[in-house]
Design an enzyme around this catalytic site. Structure first.
Site, PDB file in Angstrom:
ATOM      1  N   CYS A 108      48.808  25.397  27.661  1.00  0.00           N
ATOM      2  CA  CYS A 108      48.464  25.294  29.242  1.00  0.00           C
ATOM      3  C   CYS A 108      48.917  24.010  29.801  1.00  0.00           C
ATOM      4  O   CYS A 108      48.774  23.907  30.890  1.00  0.00           O
ATOM      5  CB  CYS A 108      46.950  25.809  29.338  1.00  0.00           C
ATOM      6  SG  CYS A 108      46.803  27.320  28.928  1.00  0.00           S
TER       7      CYS A 108
ATOM      8  N   HIS B 179      41.992  21.177  35.997  1.00  0.00           N
ATOM      9  CA  HIS B 179      42.414  22.245  35.388  1.00  0.00           C
ATOM     10  C   HIS B 179      41.501  23.434  35.710  1.00  0.00           C
ATOM     11  O   HIS B 179      41.758  24.515  35.868  1.00  0.00           O
ATOM     12  CB  HIS B 179      42.408  22.089  33.709  1.00  0.00           C
ATOM     13  CG  HIS B 179      42.985  22.879  32.881  1.00  0.00           C
ATOM     14  ND1 HIS B 179      44.543  23.272  33.249  1.00  0.00           N
ATOM     15  CD2 HIS B 179      43.012  23.514  31.936  1.00  0.00           C
ATOM     16  CE1 HIS B 179      44.859  24.482  32.318  1.00  0.00           C
ATOM     17  NE2 HIS B 179      43.947  24.584  31.536  1.00  0.00           N
TER      18      HIS B 179
ATOM     19  N   HIS C 284      44.609  31.769  36.154  1.00  0.00           N
ATOM     20  CA  HIS C 284      45.184  30.837  35.347  1.00  0.00           C
ATOM     21  C   HIS C 284      46.411  31.117  34.736  1.00  0.00           C
ATOM     22  O   HIS C 284      46.682  31.977  34.068  1.00  0.00           O
ATOM     23  CB  HIS C 284      44.105  30.805  34.050  1.00  0.00           C
ATOM     24  CG  HIS C 284      44.404  29.484  32.959  1.00  0.00           C
ATOM     25  ND1 HIS C 284      45.554  28.829  33.221  1.00  0.00           N
ATOM     26  CD2 HIS C 284      43.858  29.104  31.789  1.00  0.00           C
ATOM     27  CE1 HIS C 284      45.582  27.778  32.402  1.00  0.00           C
ATOM     28  NE2 HIS C 284      44.548  28.126  31.461  1.00  0.00           N
TER      29      HIS C 284
END
Lengths: 201, 392
Positions: B154, B285, B319
């Site tokens: 990620c 994040h 996400h």
């Protein structure tokens, strides 16, 4: 202590300190230490090859080493195991998923070796592999040394299909090849000759 | 020494979002994209609509990853005003953890069955290498500069921005196209479910009762170029600093005390020759997972204290895994230009262990510097510092 930008030298040129190649035939996953209990062949190949290589540069701090794993197909063996198991049994096994991620090879090796510097997983193909020298040079602007390992282990039944699509892999499939580069400052401290280096493939 | 400026941005996201402005408006209105079973998702009919936005040369792209990428990429290049030669001479860094997974995930595992179709296996194996979209787009754009595909979970597209900025800083390239795409797949959905990380309701980052993440789909592209290049356009901002570290702690969980992320944030400040006081806003994040939010908030608090405003927009767009860094950098650059701190929607009761100041609503605030923070499986941490002006 962090490295301020003013100390970064934009004209660094990578020097090869050491190179090591390990073939999957040299590894028996069943007899590796307990830390390798959940390891895939890609993980074992990468970790063992890199550990061996770093013995040539014990003076370099682990946080000062940038770590790159280059792979064409990543953890394809685990990925296909995860999907097959799910399609056949409707059960998703978290360990297989965890191991299936492209970056899991790097994550496992970083933990085993204790590498805490910049770390990247690079997916390779004909267009991307030529840029790796530039990546190594760039990472030497962010760290003192760069450890780069190419690895690709694929299920035996699929080897023929992959090699037909990617014939340039015939000399590297089912093996790991690790290279350790350093910037000039570190290289001088190591007091050993640079190895000849033309290109990765 | 050169510095990278951001001259063009492009976004495609789930729920029919085809422009960066459309997603930015969703953020300002605190609206989530439609969620089904924990996923922010496009329908297949929207793929046809995307195809219609593309030049003929891109009509043969087979994967949703390619379609998303081509639309976002063309938008960014168009906004930057790059000529065909500019594009051809540029570098290209692409990030994805699944790439064209839609073209192989159903068929490649068939190799284990007895009635193996060798032709089908061979054809789908062709798409499995993650670098295939980077190659396709490189060829379509006739890019002759360096090309990389980053797959570091990620944090991948944040790493891509950092490496591109480094290539420009060291004058290896004058321009670099940075992009990422992540589409839904059964592999991702089932995998995240198996790790018990998927929330069936809208994610609530930093909330005491947060239940996990929502998966999104998106592509985001940024055109980076040497700030010394003449361009009549006002840049979106500059890449001032970058910090890349690794936890070496756990395959999927971040370090519980955020040590790796903290080091990345400090390195980003150091490479920019800035102090934590200079940063106006932290774009976290903030996935909504129990472990991520706690670890990240500790890292942020240790570096920036408890006063700086912190945002996660993942409850709005989900996400998007490897794409999250690029997608949120695009939104962050737009917010910096408009002097707006984006909201963290859905936060009701902040986790008492999380002591940073989370922005619940969109706020007007002078933003001259913000940091985009990213964490990823494998313990990969990246912080990228963006500034409004070339120097401060």
């Amino acid at each position: 202590m962090e490295t301020p930008a003013t100390n970064l030298n934009s004209k660094l040129k990578a020097k090869l300190i050491a190179k090591y190649k390990l073939d999957s035939k040299e590894i028996n996953l069943e007899i590796l230490p307990v830390a390798y209990r959940k390891a895939t062949m890609n993980m074992a190949l990468t970790t063992l090859a890199c550990e061996k290589l770093l013995t040539a540069a014990a003076e370099i701090l682990k946080e000062d080493i940038a770590f790159v794993v280059g792979t064409h197909f990543g953890e394809v063996d685990s990925t296909l195991d995860f999907l097959s198991t799910f399609y056949q049994t409707n059960v998703a096994r978290p360990t297989l998923f965890q191991n299936s991620l492209h970056n899991s090879t790097l994550g496992f090796s970083a933990i085993q070796i204790g590498l805490t510097g910049p770390a990247l997983t690079i997916s390779l193909s004909t267009e991307t592999q030529g840029s790796l020298g530039l990546l190594v040079d760039s990472l030497l602007g962010l760290s003192s040394a760069v450890l780069i390992c190419f690895v690709d282990f694929i299920p035996e039944k699929l080897a023929e299909h992959y090699l037909e699509n990617f014939p340039f892999l015939k000399h590297t499939l089912n093996s790991a090849t690790a290279y350790l580069f350093a910037c000039d400052d570190v290289f001088e401290k190591l007091n050993q000759p640079a190895l000849p280096f033309q290109k990765f493939f | 020494m050169s510095i990278a400026k951001v001259s063009g941005l492009g976004i495609v996201a789930a729920g029919g979002i085809r422009t960066k402005e459309a997603l930015f408006q969703k953020c300002l209105r605190s609206e989530s994209l439609p969620l089904t079973s924990g996923l922010f998702k496009n329908t297949s009919s929207e793929d046809d609509a995307l195809k219609n936005l593309l030049p003929l040369a891109f009509q043969d792209l087979q994967s949703r990853c390619g379609l998303f990428s081509a639309v976002a990429m063309n938008a960014a290049i168009s906004e930057a005003g790059w000529s065909a030669k500019d594009v051809s001479d540029s570098g290209f860094i692409f990030a994805s953890t699944t790439s064209q997974v839609d073209l192989w995930e159903k068929t490649l595992p068939l190799y284990q069955t007895s009635d193996i179709d060798a032709g089908l296996i061979k054809k789908t194996a062709l798409h499995q290498s993650l670098a295939t979209p980077a190659n396709l787009l490189t060829n379509k754009l006739n890019i002759t500069g360096p090309v990389l595909h980053i797959a570091s979970s990620c944090s991948a597209s944040s790493q891509a921005i950092a490496i591109a900025a480094e290539w420009i800083r060291t004058k290896r390239v004058k321009r670099c196209l940075v992009g990422s795409a992540e589409i839904h797949s059964q592999l991702t959905e089932v995998g995240f479910t198996s790790l018990r990380l998927l929330s069936q309701t809208i994610a609530t980052p930093f909330d005491k009762n947060r239940k996990g993440i929502n998966l999104g789909e998106a592509s985001a592209f940024l055109c980076l170029e040497d700030a010394d290049l003449q361009n009549s356009l006002s840049p979106w901002g500059y890449v001032r600093g970058k910090g890349l570290t690794t936890d070496a702690f756990h395959p999927t969980a971040p370090h519980p005390e955020g040590f790796g992320s903290e080091r990345a944030l400090r390195k980003a400040l150091a490479t920019a020759n800035l102090s934590s006081k200079d940063v106006d806003w932290i774009y976290a994040h903030g996935t909504g997972s129990v472990a991520n939010d706690l670890s990240e908030a500790l890292a942020i608090a240790n570096v920036f204290g408890r006063e700086k405003l912190v945002t996660s927009t993942k409850p709005i767009h989900g996400h998007t895994l490897a794409t999250s860094g690029a997608l949120e950098s695009v939104l962050g650059l737009m917010a910096m230009k408009k002097n707006i701190v984006l909201p963290t929607i859905g936060l009701v009761t902040q986790d008492e262990k999380i002591t940073v100041a989370v922005a619940k609503q969109a706020l007007e605030k002078e933003i001259n510097i913000f940091v985009k923070n990213s964490l990823g499986f494998g313990g990969i941490n990246v912080a990228v510092l963006f500034s409004k002006q070339r120097s401060t």
